[in-house]
Design a protein around this motif. Sequence first.
Motif, PDB file in Angstrom:
ATOM      1  N   ARG A 113     -95.393  -5.174 -10.807  1.00 41.76           N
ATOM      2  CA  ARG A 113     -96.056  -5.997 -11.812  1.00 41.76           C
ATOM      3  C   ARG A 113     -95.188  -7.228 -12.055  1.00 41.76           C
ATOM      4  O   ARG A 113     -94.003  -7.111 -12.365  1.00 41.76           O
ATOM      5  CB  ARG A 113     -96.225  -5.191 -13.099  1.00 41.76           C
ATOM      6  CG  ARG A 113     -97.115  -5.870 -14.101  1.00 41.76           C
ATOM      7  CD  ARG A 113     -97.484  -4.990 -15.284  1.00 41.76           C
ATOM      8  NE  ARG A 113     -98.638  -5.565 -15.944  1.00 41.76           N
ATOM      9  CZ  ARG A 113     -99.830  -5.003 -15.974  1.00 41.76           C
ATOM     10  NH1 ARG A 113    -100.032  -3.826 -15.440  1.00 41.76           N
ATOM     11  NH2 ARG A 113    -100.835  -5.622 -16.567  1.00 41.76           N
ATOM     12  N   LEU A 145    -100.541 -17.314  -8.423  1.00 41.62           N
ATOM     13  CA  LEU A 145    -101.473 -16.177  -8.462  1.00 41.62           C
ATOM     14  C   LEU A 145    -101.869 -15.698  -7.067  1.00 41.62           C
ATOM     15  O   LEU A 145    -101.670 -14.518  -6.745  1.00 41.62           O
ATOM     16  CB  LEU A 145    -102.714 -16.551  -9.286  1.00 41.62           C
ATOM     17  CG  LEU A 145    -102.648 -16.164 -10.767  1.00 41.62           C
ATOM     18  CD1 LEU A 145    -103.696 -16.895 -11.573  1.00 41.62           C
ATOM     19  CD2 LEU A 145    -102.812 -14.655 -10.928  1.00 41.62           C
ATOM     20  N   SER A 193    -100.253 -12.331  -5.257  1.00 48.33           N
ATOM     21  CA  SER A 193    -101.255 -11.292  -4.977  1.00 48.33           C
ATOM     22  C   SER A 193    -101.201 -10.894  -3.505  1.00 48.33           C
ATOM     23  O   SER A 193    -101.347  -9.712  -3.162  1.00 48.33           O
ATOM     24  CB  SER A 193    -102.663 -11.784  -5.329  1.00 48.33           C
ATOM     25  OG  SER A 193    -102.750 -12.070  -6.706  1.00 48.33           O
ATOM     26  N   ALA A 236     -98.733  -7.853  -5.434  1.00 46.43           N
ATOM     27  CA  ALA A 236     -98.343  -7.742  -6.843  1.00 46.43           C
ATOM     28  C   ALA A 236     -99.560  -7.777  -7.765  1.00 46.43           C
ATOM     29  O   ALA A 236    -100.566  -8.416  -7.453  1.00 46.43           O
ATOM     30  CB  ALA A 236     -97.403  -8.886  -7.214  1.00 46.43           C
ATOM     31  N   THR A 237     -99.431  -7.084  -8.897  1.00 47.39           N
ATOM     32  CA  THR A 237    -100.334  -7.317 -10.019  1.00 47.39           C
ATOM     33  C   THR A 237     -99.722  -8.467 -10.800  1.00 47.39           C
ATOM     34  O   THR A 237     -98.571  -8.371 -11.242  1.00 47.39           O
ATOM     35  CB  THR A 237    -100.403  -6.057 -10.914  1.00 47.39           C
ATOM     36  OG1 THR A 237    -101.023  -5.024 -10.159  1.00 47.39           O
ATOM     37  CG2 THR A 237    -101.195  -6.321 -12.185  1.00 47.39           C
ATOM     38  N   VAL A 238    -100.453  -9.561 -10.922  1.00 45.34           N
ATOM     39  CA  VAL A 238     -99.855 -10.767 -11.511  1.00 45.34           C
ATOM     40  C   VAL A 238    -100.444 -11.048 -12.891  1.00 45.34           C
ATOM     41  O   VAL A 238    -101.654 -11.233 -13.030  1.00 45.34           O
ATOM     42  CB  VAL A 238    -100.101 -12.021 -10.631  1.00 45.34           C
ATOM     43  CG1 VAL A 238     -99.164 -13.146 -11.064  1.00 45.34           C
ATOM     44  CG2 VAL A 238     -99.954 -11.715  -9.169  1.00 45.34           C
ATOM     45  N   ASP A 239     -99.589 -11.073 -13.900  1.00 45.39           N
ATOM     46  CA  ASP A 239     -99.982 -11.552 -15.225  1.00 45.39           C
ATOM     47  C   ASP A 239     -99.418 -12.956 -15.369  1.00 45.39           C
ATOM     48  O   ASP A 239     -98.405 -13.295 -14.740  1.00 45.39           O
ATOM     49  CB  ASP A 239     -99.408 -10.642 -16.311  1.00 45.39           C
ATOM     50  CG  ASP A 239    -100.016  -9.244 -16.261  1.00 45.39           C
ATOM     51  OD1 ASP A 239    -101.100  -9.086 -15.679  1.00 45.39           O
ATOM     52  OD2 ASP A 239     -99.389  -8.303 -16.801  1.00 45.39           O
ATOM     53  N   TYR A 256     -92.149  -5.709 -17.056  1.00 46.15           N
ATOM     54  CA  TYR A 256     -92.318  -6.318 -15.732  1.00 46.15           C
ATOM     55  C   TYR A 256     -91.179  -5.992 -14.775  1.00 46.15           C
ATOM     56  O   TYR A 256     -90.016  -5.945 -15.169  1.00 46.15           O
ATOM     57  CB  TYR A 256     -92.464  -7.842 -15.883  1.00 46.15           C
ATOM     58  CG  TYR A 256     -93.775  -8.164 -16.563  1.00 46.15           C
ATOM     59  CD1 TYR A 256     -94.951  -8.189 -15.837  1.00 46.15           C
ATOM     60  CD2 TYR A 256     -93.824  -8.351 -17.938  1.00 46.15           C
ATOM     61  CE1 TYR A 256     -96.167  -8.423 -16.459  1.00 46.15           C
ATOM     62  CE2 TYR A 256     -95.043  -8.588 -18.568  1.00 46.15           C
ATOM     63  CZ  TYR A 256     -96.209  -8.609 -17.820  1.00 46.15           C
ATOM     64  OH  TYR A 256     -97.402  -8.820 -18.431  1.00 46.15           O
TER      65      TYR A 256
END
Length: 265
Positions: A2, A21, A25, A29-32, A72
């Motif tokens: 993350r 982003l 990705s 990854a999970t992207v915030d 994270y």
Amino acid sequence: MRVLAINDISCVGKCSLTVALPVLSACGATVDILPTALLSTHTGGFTGYTFLNLDDEMKKICDHWETLGLKYDVIQSGYLGSRAQIDFVKEVKRRFLKTDGVFVVDPVLGDNFTFYKGFDEAFAREMLSLCAEADYILPNDTESFLLTGERDPMKALSRLAEICPHPVITGADMEDGYFLCYFDGEKKRMPLKKVEGSFHGAGDVFAAAFAGCIGGGFPIREALRLSVEFCYRSILRTAREVEDKKYGMNYEKELCVLTDAFRGR
Ligand code: PXL
């Protein structure tokens, strides 16, 4: 994995979050995202752009996240819109990075040996204090000069290695070396043929790929090899396909470098 990407949203001219982003990705990854500012275009080469600083909103967003218990593996920071934001990013690191997480700072300050619009010496000093909290910093040759006062990239690398364990200087204009980095206790050059011209957003393409590869568990040497290959192929494609370089890099069809590397991991 993350990842939290702290960067601006430039609506036109591929850079910062619109690049972070998709690239992160592609690394699985999970992207915030924590947006620092909203601009109609980036500031490099366009005139008349709009700029909305998001200082207050960033604080509210983080207060909400606290209630969700988010943590994270990687926090990656890029373009910051004010000195207050630099301080706030240090706080975000304390509040949201896992204890064994990785903090990657791209100290966005300038290019071609001048500051981007809105930045000055005081901002650079503040940015240096953020670099001192990072595991990896990714200045370009201009930024390494603005941070250290050293024009010689090898000397700048030594200075940066005194404050951060792994500085990587991109775009150092030397005869046979283009990427300079410090790891395993020594300075290293990664040879790379120079491509003539200036490629807006190249630093952001590289930074996102590098953060993704490091966060994905590649050792630094392999993370550099992969992110340099991805960035270099994107530069060659952009040189062929894009007439007006301020619109950013055509990196999309080179994302396979990353997706292939992450397949099965
Ligand atoms: O690519 C670096 C960058 C990021 N964000 C904004 C910029 C720039 C460089 O010009 O203006 C808003």
